[in-house]
Write a protein that holds these residues in place. Sequence first.
Motif, PDB file in Angstrom:
ATOM      1  N   ALA A 161       0.835  -1.202   0.000  1.00  0.00           N
ATOM      2  CA  ALA A 161       0.000   0.000   0.000  1.00  0.00           C
ATOM      3  C   ALA A 161       0.875   1.260   0.000  1.00  0.00           C
ATOM      4  O   ALA A 161       0.606   2.212  -0.745  1.00  0.00           O
ATOM      5  CB  ALA A 161      -0.924  -0.004   1.207  1.00  0.00           C
ATOM      6  N   GLU A 162       1.926   1.270   0.816  1.00  0.00           N
ATOM      7  CA  GLU A 162       2.819   2.429   0.858  1.00  0.00           C
ATOM      8  C   GLU A 162       3.546   2.599  -0.470  1.00  0.00           C
ATOM      9  O   GLU A 162       3.725   3.731  -0.957  1.00  0.00           O
ATOM     10  CB  GLU A 162       3.826   2.258   2.006  1.00  0.00           C
ATOM     11  N   TRP A 163       3.961   1.516  -1.067  1.00  0.00           N
ATOM     12  CA  TRP A 163       4.638   1.592  -2.372  1.00  0.00           C
ATOM     13  C   TRP A 163       3.696   2.182  -3.422  1.00  0.00           C
ATOM     14  O   TRP A 163       4.105   3.038  -4.226  1.00  0.00           O
ATOM     15  CB  TRP A 163       5.103   0.199  -2.792  1.00  0.00           C
ATOM     16  N   MET A 164       2.443   1.768  -3.421  1.00  0.00           N
ATOM     17  CA  MET A 164       1.484   2.289  -4.396  1.00  0.00           C
ATOM     18  C   MET A 164       1.236   3.773  -4.180  1.00  0.00           C
ATOM     19  O   MET A 164       1.084   4.542  -5.144  1.00  0.00           O
ATOM     20  CB  MET A 164       0.166   1.514  -4.310  1.00  0.00           C
ATOM     21  N   ARG A 165       1.201   4.203  -2.912  1.00  0.00           N
ATOM     22  CA  ARG A 165       1.006   5.628  -2.662  1.00  0.00           C
ATOM     23  C   ARG A 165       2.188   6.438  -3.169  1.00  0.00           C
ATOM     24  O   ARG A 165       2.016   7.502  -3.776  1.00  0.00           O
ATOM     25  CB  ARG A 165       0.781   5.876  -1.161  1.00  0.00           C
ATOM     26  N   ARG A 166       3.388   5.933  -2.946  1.00  0.00           N
ATOM     27  CA  ARG A 166       4.567   6.681  -3.402  1.00  0.00           C
ATOM     28  C   ARG A 166       4.660   6.720  -4.919  1.00  0.00           C
ATOM     29  O   ARG A 166       5.218   7.665  -5.490  1.00  0.00           O
ATOM     30  CB  ARG A 166       5.843   6.048  -2.825  1.00  0.00           C
ATOM     31  N   MET A 167       4.092   5.736  -5.576  1.00  0.00           N
ATOM     32  CA  MET A 167       4.124   5.694  -7.033  1.00  0.00           C
ATOM     33  C   MET A 167       2.996   6.488  -7.682  1.00  0.00           C
ATOM     34  O   MET A 167       2.949   6.601  -8.901  1.00  0.00           O
ATOM     35  CB  MET A 167       4.046   4.237  -7.519  1.00  0.00           C
ATOM     36  N   HIS A 168       2.112   7.038  -6.876  1.00  0.00           N
ATOM     37  CA  HIS A 168       1.028   7.835  -7.458  1.00  0.00           C
ATOM     38  C   HIS A 168       1.646   8.998  -8.241  1.00  0.00           C
ATOM     39  O   HIS A 168       2.590   9.652  -7.764  1.00  0.00           O
ATOM     40  CB  HIS A 168       0.112   8.370  -6.360  1.00  0.00           C
ATOM     41  N   PRO A 169       1.144   9.299  -9.430  1.00  0.00           N
ATOM     42  CA  PRO A 169       1.752  10.356 -10.261  1.00  0.00           C
ATOM     43  C   PRO A 169       1.887  11.695  -9.551  1.00  0.00           C
ATOM     44  O   PRO A 169       2.887  12.395  -9.756  1.00  0.00           O
ATOM     45  CB  PRO A 169       0.789  10.451 -11.448  1.00  0.00           C
ATOM     46  N   LEU A 170       0.918  12.057  -8.731  1.00  0.00           N
ATOM     47  CA  LEU A 170       1.012  13.354  -8.056  1.00  0.00           C
ATOM     48  C   LEU A 170       2.088  13.349  -6.980  1.00  0.00           C
ATOM     49  O   LEU A 170       2.814  14.331  -6.819  1.00  0.00           O
ATOM     50  CB  LEU A 170      -0.343  13.727  -7.446  1.00  0.00           C
ATOM     51  N   ARG A 171       2.199  12.239  -6.241  1.00  0.00           N
ATOM     52  CA  ARG A 171       3.238  12.178  -5.216  1.00  0.00           C
ATOM     53  C   ARG A 171       4.629  12.064  -5.835  1.00  0.00           C
ATOM     54  O   ARG A 171       5.545  12.796  -5.463  1.00  0.00           O
ATOM     55  CB  ARG A 171       2.978  10.984  -4.289  1.00  0.00           C
TER      56      ARG A 171
END
Length: 720
Positions: free
Chosen positions: A479-489
């Motif tokens: 979940a943390e990896w997916m959040r960091r990979m979000h285009p805006l982040r």
Amino acid sequence: MDATQSDTFFSMQNDPAEYLTDAAQRMVLYWDAMRQRGNQYLEHMAQLAPHVLQFDYELIMSGKDLPQPVNYGLVKIIPPEGTMVDETRRPFVVIDPRAGHGPGIGGFKADSEIGVALKAGHPCYFIGFLPMPEKGQTIETVMKAEAAFLERVIERHPEAAGRPVLIGNCQAGWAVMMLAATHPHLCGPIISAGAPLSYWAGVRGKNPMRYSGGLLGGSWLTALTSDLGNGLFDGAWLVQNFEGQNPANTLWSKQYNLYSKIDTEVPRYLGFERWWGGHVLLNDEEIQYIVDNLFVGNKLSTAGILSEEGVQIDLRTIRSPIICFCSKGDNITPPQQALGWIPDLYESVEDIVAAGQTIVYAVHEHIGHLGIFVAGSIATKEHQEFAHNIDFIDCLPPGLYEAVIEEVGSDAANPDLINADHISRFEARTPDDIRAMGGNTPEDERCFAAAERLSEVNLGLYRTLWQPFIRALGNDETAEWMRRMHPLRSGYEIFSDRNPLMAPLESAAKTVRENRKPVKTENVFWQWQSVFSDGIEESLDIYRQTIEDLSEKMFFGLYENPITQAMLGLRSSDDPIRPSPGHDPLHLAYVERRMEELRTSMDQGGPREAVIRSIIYIRMPDNAPDERGFAMLNRIQKLYASDITLDELKTLIREQLFMLLLDENRALETIPGLLKGYEDKGPQLLTLVQQVVTAKGALTKPLEKRLASVEKLFVSKKKK
């Protein structure tokens, strides 16, 4: 070749070199600004409680310490040096939206909602939140926490004239309305700024964000996103939805504005990006509640939400004045969404009066969504006027009003009664005025109802077939990896100093600033650049309009189909899809009882009741009270050392208005009886009436006639 032609030739020869030098320098400075933005993002998100408040504060209460912990907290704003605040005045409490961004936008700068409240002399509080929600936190536990915060504020200001003023921005607007509906005794006037209270509402051809739920098949995608986040929903997805509404600004204009004004724009740009990039998380229960009940379901505006205790959340139970501020230029929350709840709940203005509600709305002509609560021009006009006139608004008789705010002219009557450069008047309106702004047809409503039914079906299928599998695969690390990979982040982090390719930019930018050679705007190549930028922006606007038109056609093409509606269980009848919740029999009985009490008490009271009743009677046909009359009333009250409180004055005004509405003739006939024993003060009391009713300016002929009839009532006893 003469001298003039030679100068022009050599100027043209120098244009390319000057422009290319400037362009190269701007490019270096632009990417250095991106580097600063990335570093700022990392620093901001590393903080324990990231926010963008520009005011000092002290923590008063933490939501983590409540029986049902939440990630919210209450802070007291410390007034800047030189700002005088009266602790006996009613406090303001500002609540920012938890719609993907972090808190603080309501106090983003000096000219802000918090800033104008402080300048008006009110103590000010702020309710903010942390990036990570507490385990088990729900929308209702947040509401209970905010109620506890308000209780603490009230305890801290026992001498305050009235309950706290609540300001709810965007998503916090509907949260504040729900809070006031469930805890009416805690709330003073409510300012709902850019809040979507009736999400289905709108007009065809404009602002099609309301179609997105139906086009995506409903809220199952929200559940999937939360499950992929291991029970947490990333607010960056909400921010991306906002950005998708204006691709011209997102993909070009915002960045080009920085590039073209690189010598002056960087501080403002970084200040805004500090808030825009401060993404926060929501629990899956919270976001699902919001989407199902308020967006796809649109249940708030027709009292269709039940609390955990089974209590109907009905906005008609709010006892405080409600101020709805919206804008025609807002493509996120257009006026129909901000105001549609009024005709949803009330057929006529008589229904509003019977409910005892005072509703004020203001519609800006062009400001965008964020400008409603961040623009300095809005803070120094609309929000300043709301703050200065909040006690006046609290005393407005029940009804529907439009706030009209105008600059003070040189010929304005009684300018000493006006607080600032603008003057506010409140013109009486009806729900038909809201309907005239445009809205859904019954056929449109059926389409949105069909989309809601499909959402329920798809969500049920997802939870049965896929959710157990998705949740079994999820964990905190993925979940943390997916959040960091979000285009805006990742768009922030990749341009920070963590990227080795950005390392040379700081020194290069320093060298550029030392040797800066900006090009003149008369340069032909600079002008071509501006034309090129305008062309890109226009092309992206055309793209947006095309996508919006296509989305609207797809939505209605799917959900207008009678077969689709039949399959989703909608009957082919003329019955309204969202019927009005109807009248509460207990409330109707209460209204009848109060009417009878008012009829029998018309002859009870004294000079105070006579003066207030006369003022209301004289100005009733005007239907547009402004701040000068209330200011004069306050001045007279202080002059005569009257001990009436604001709540008592509010009750007195409402009772006298209702008496006039019930039986105008008898209400007037009983005025001499109210003056019994004070006949010798009749002329003096009449002078007070005249001062208040003429504070706005000279009376019209019909109002002069009413004043003349009142004058006879005040002097008749003395003549006998």
